[in-house]
Motif scaffolding. Structure first.
Motif, short mmCIF file in Angstrom:
data_model
loop_
_atom_site.label_atom_id
_atom_site.label_comp_id
_atom_site.label_asym_id
_atom_site.label_seq_id
_atom_site.Cartn_x
_atom_site.Cartn_y
_atom_site.Cartn_z
N LEU A 5 -22.13 -7.73 39.82
CA LEU A 5 -23.01 -8.77 40.13
C LEU A 5 -22.66 -9.54 41.20
O LEU A 5 -23.44 -9.65 42.27
N GLU A 6 -21.29 -10.14 41.41
CA GLU A 6 -21.03 -11.08 42.62
C GLU A 6 -20.96 -10.16 43.98
O GLU A 6 -21.34 -10.62 44.93
N PHE A 7 -20.30 -8.86 43.79
CA PHE A 7 -20.20 -8.26 45.16
C PHE A 7 -21.78 -7.81 45.49
O PHE A 7 -21.99 -7.97 46.69
N CYS A 8 -22.66 -7.42 44.54
CA CYS A 8 -23.95 -7.14 44.92
C CYS A 8 -24.47 -8.42 45.40
O CYS A 8 -25.30 -8.07 46.57
N GLN A 9 -24.51 -9.67 45.04
CA GLN A 9 -25.07 -10.73 45.57
C GLN A 9 -24.51 -11.13 46.88
O GLN A 9 -25.41 -11.33 47.79
N LYS A 10 -23.34 -10.88 47.16
CA LYS A 10 -22.54 -11.36 48.60
C LYS A 10 -22.98 -10.05 49.72
O LYS A 10 -23.39 -10.58 50.61
N ASN A 11 -23.53 -8.86 49.15
CA ASN A 11 -23.82 -7.78 50.17
C ASN A 11 -25.26 -7.71 50.35
O ASN A 11 -25.79 -6.87 50.98
N THR A 12 -26.15 -8.26 49.27
CA THR A 12 -27.48 -7.96 49.18
C THR A 12 -27.57 -6.40 48.96
O THR A 12 -28.14 -5.70 49.73
N ILE A 13 -27.14 -5.79 47.84
CA ILE A 13 -27.44 -4.53 47.59
C ILE A 13 -27.66 -4.50 46.17
O ILE A 13 -27.20 -5.44 45.49
N LEU A 14 -27.95 -3.24 45.58
CA LEU A 14 -28.40 -3.01 44.13
C LEU A 14 -28.15 -1.55 43.80
O LEU A 14 -28.80 -0.82 44.21
N PRO A 15 -27.13 -1.42 42.80
CA PRO A 15 -27.03 -0.22 42.41
C PRO A 15 -28.26 0.30 41.50
O PRO A 15 -28.56 -0.56 40.52
N VAL A 16 -28.96 1.44 41.73
CA VAL A 16 -29.96 1.80 40.87
C VAL A 16 -30.20 2.95 40.28
O VAL A 16 -30.98 3.50 39.80
N ILE A 36 -34.73 -7.17 46.47
CA ILE A 36 -33.24 -6.97 45.98
C ILE A 36 -32.74 -8.47 45.67
O ILE A 36 -32.05 -8.63 44.49
N LYS A 37 -32.91 -9.40 46.24
CA LYS A 37 -32.61 -10.98 46.12
C LYS A 37 -33.18 -11.33 44.89
O LYS A 37 -32.60 -12.21 43.92
N GLU A 38 -34.35 -10.96 44.61
CA GLU A 38 -35.08 -11.58 43.42
C GLU A 38 -34.14 -10.82 42.09
O GLU A 38 -34.12 -11.52 41.09
N LYS A 39 -33.91 -9.63 42.23
CA LYS A 39 -33.05 -8.90 41.12
C LYS A 39 -31.89 -9.51 40.98
O LYS A 39 -31.41 -9.37 39.71
N LEU A 40 -31.26 -10.17 41.96
CA LEU A 40 -29.72 -10.44 41.83
C LEU A 40 -29.75 -12.09 41.56
O LEU A 40 -28.63 -12.58 41.70
N LYS A 41 -30.81 -12.66 41.09
CA LYS A 41 -30.82 -13.95 40.66
C LYS A 41 -29.96 -14.16 39.69
O LYS A 41 -29.69 -13.53 38.84
N LYS A 42 -29.15 -15.34 39.59
CA LYS A 42 -28.30 -15.60 38.74
C LYS A 42 -28.79 -15.56 37.17
O LYS A 42 -28.02 -15.11 36.21
N ASP A 43 -29.99 -15.80 36.77
CA ASP A 43 -30.62 -15.76 35.53
C ASP A 43 -31.24 -14.37 35.30
O ASP A 43 -31.84 -14.16 34.35
#
Length: 576
Positions: A85-96, A137-144
């Motif tokens: 998750l941390e790598f995804c948040q840093k680079n704004t990506i999402l494995p789908v 993508i940012k919405e999906k990567l929120k901490k919660d």
């Protein structure tokens, strides 16, 4: 200063899509200052009323990427299994998603090509880039953000109370439709949601003497998920019938329907289900095929074609006219291959019409028609209509009868490329199937471009697979099929591991038997040769059989010999 090259392409695509006037394009391209990407987006949306979706689609087409609706993607336990998750948040990506050794990743920034290489190095997998919006993508990567979990215990307890042995367990029709809190309604929804998040292709609801068993088919094999009291059967089946507008009073005849699940749940799960009910000895059974409308088609190289077969197949689908047939049983990946082929050849200068039952995936830029046999809209009717609508390419879901076969051959002989499916065991037997339908052999040979038989095999789990050197009969099989010269192959670990759920297998790979027509084959078809003779001719022309292709996948370490032999039989010509 004029716009940059990529920005100009995006503007041009908007003009092609009819979302921007040509004069507006001239003003933006020639007279605007050197805008950044964000400034161009803001200009197009504020002054030219281009919607975010239209802009997203134009970017995808300009950059040759597949659009992905991240907003509709639901996080689950395996989402961050390969990329944390941390790598995804840093680079704004999402494995789908994942298909074999290919990881599907939604990128917010399509220009960062180095990031894809970094992910490939990090995961040891190939990366297929999809384009999602940064906001989604940012919405999906929120901490919660938490993965979806579907629990059954509470609703099963409620059902246990409602259907206890000292009650009749009757449910009135209004209980099946009015209250979202009704346990039976919650149960139906949760079964479908849980199956979707688990990667299930089919849900089997099977009444037995003392229980109602719910099973999921995952990677081609069924596994039991739930056992419920037998008294629940009538209410659950009735609820599912209501969801797809079937007759709940008719319990003696099979019925077919379709559930548009989006209207029955509040979680935004946008899937359809193809539903089939049938009277069995202990009550009505239901099978539901999940059709994920948000699932994007895969590129052809991700489907398991060998390099040789892929080159041949790509050449075939670019023919100006003729007939391309795919054959294999239900669930062998025919639809996905057809959609991927259409996606590859779909350009603005080509008109594509499809007749499907049901429409499994919606493809942008392709005109798709849903069949309705009850009102007389059949494949044959649709084909006749299409021939009057000036198409270049026609896809027919299935050739089931003589009438459809005749019109399909006629279409292939009159300047159209016709693609369809047929239920036969292998490619050469397709010729016999068509002649059995009453098609003259010279018509078959004149229209046929290629036949592709296919199956899906389970992939051996990369984490826990066991390497070994084949000996004895196993070595003989590989030597005869692919000229095995030695080395190690893999077998499944009987204990499995957490990643494969203890099965030893995870995911599936396609195997293909591609029979492309040549002069000798055309001559054989015209002489009405036996299927076995046609197979020998095709093999002399370079065709690799399903058995040979499955052995190639074994050699490449994608699957096991046990799985290969259980999926397709060994060729008669290659047996000792």
């Amino acid at each position: 200063m004029p716009l940059g090259r990529v920005q100009t392409q995006i503007v041009d695509k908007l003009v092609e899509l009819g979302k921007l006037a040509p004069e507006a394009r001239t003003a933006i391209v020639n007279h605007a200052d050197d805008l950044t990407g964000e400034q161009l987006d803001a200009l197009l949306q504020s002054e030219h009323k281009v919607t975010p979706f239209q802009l997203h689609l134009a970017k995808c087409r300009a950059l040759g990427l597949t659009p992905f609706n991240v907003g509709r993607y639901r996080l689950h336990n395996a989402t961050f299994e390969k990329i944390d998750l941390e790598f995804c948040q840093k680079n704004t990506i999402l494995p789908v998603g994942q298909v074999g050794d290919m990881l599907l990743v939604a990128f917010a920034n399509p220009f960062d090509t180095q990031l894809a290489a970094k992910i490939a190095e990090k995961t040891g997998m190939r990366v297929a880039r999809l384009l999602g919006t940064e906001k989604d993508i940012k919405e999906k990567l929120k901490k919660d953000s938490t993965p979806e979990q579907v629990q059954f215990s509470d609703v099963v307890d409620q059902l246990g109370a409602q259907f206890s042995d000292d009650t009749e367990g009757e449910i009135k029709d209004e209980d099946l439709t009015h209250e979202d809190s009704a346990p039976i309604i919650q149960l139906a929804n949760r079964i479908i949601e849980d199956a979707y998040f688990s990667g299930t292709s089919d849900i089997h609801i099977e009444p037995q003497e003392k229980d109602l068993v719910v099973r999921y088919r995952i990677d081609g094999l069924t596994q039991e998920k739930l056992r419920l009291p037998a008294k629940v059967t009538g209410a659950l089946v009735a609820r599912l019938k209501i969801m797809c507008n079937l007759d709940i009073a008719e319990r003696r005849l099979p019925q077919d329907g379709r559930i548009v699940f989006k209207q029955f749940n509040k979680k935004g799960v946008d899937i359809d289900l193809r539903v089939s009910t049938a009277p069995l000895n202990h009550g009505e059974g239901v099978v539901m095929r999940i059709l994920d409308k948000q699932k994007s088609t895969l590129p052809l190289p991700a489907l398991g074609f060998t390099e040789e077969n892929l080159a041949k197949y790509r050449e075939c689908i670019r023919q100006p006219y003729g007939m391309i047939l795919h054959c294999g049983p239900t669930g062998s990946g025919k639809s996905m291959t057809l959609y991927s082929a259409l996606n590859e050849i779909n350009t603005p200068d080509i008109v594509i019409r499809t007749a499907e039952d049901p429409i499994e995936y919606t493809l942008p830029g392709i005109n798709q028609m849903q069949m309705h046999r009850q009102i007389g809209l059949t494949f044959a009717t649709a084909l006749r209509a299409f021939l009057r609508q000036d198409p270049d390419i026609i896809l027919v879901g299935e050739i089931r009868d003589k009438e459809t076969a005749n019109i399909a051959v006629e279409a292939a002989l009159t300047g159209h490329l016709l693609i369809s499916t047929l239920h036969t065991n292998d490619a050469p037997s397709t010729v016999a199937r068509l002649t059995d339908m009453g098609i003259e052999s010279f018509m078959v040979s004149s229209s046929l471009v290629c036949v592709c038989a296919q199956r899906l095999m389970r992939r051996v789990c990369k984490t826990c697979r066991v390497a070994y050197e084949p000996e004895g009969r196993e070595r003989d099989i590989l030597e005869r099929a692919i000229g095995w010269t030695g080395g190690h192959i893999f077998k499944a670990n009987p204990k499995g591991c957490p990643k494969c759920g203890g099965t030893g297998y995870k995911g599936r790979v396609g195997i293909h038997e591609l029979m492309v027509t040549n002069e000798e084959l055309i001559e054989g078809i015209n002489k009405e040769m036996e299927t076995a003779e046609l197979k020998k001719i095709a093999m002399r022309g370079g065709m690799k059989t399903l058995h040979q292709d499955s052995c190639v996948k074994v050699k490449e370490g994608l699957t096991t010999l046990a799985e290969a032999l259980s999926t397709v039989p060994q060729d008669m010509e290659l047996r000792g």
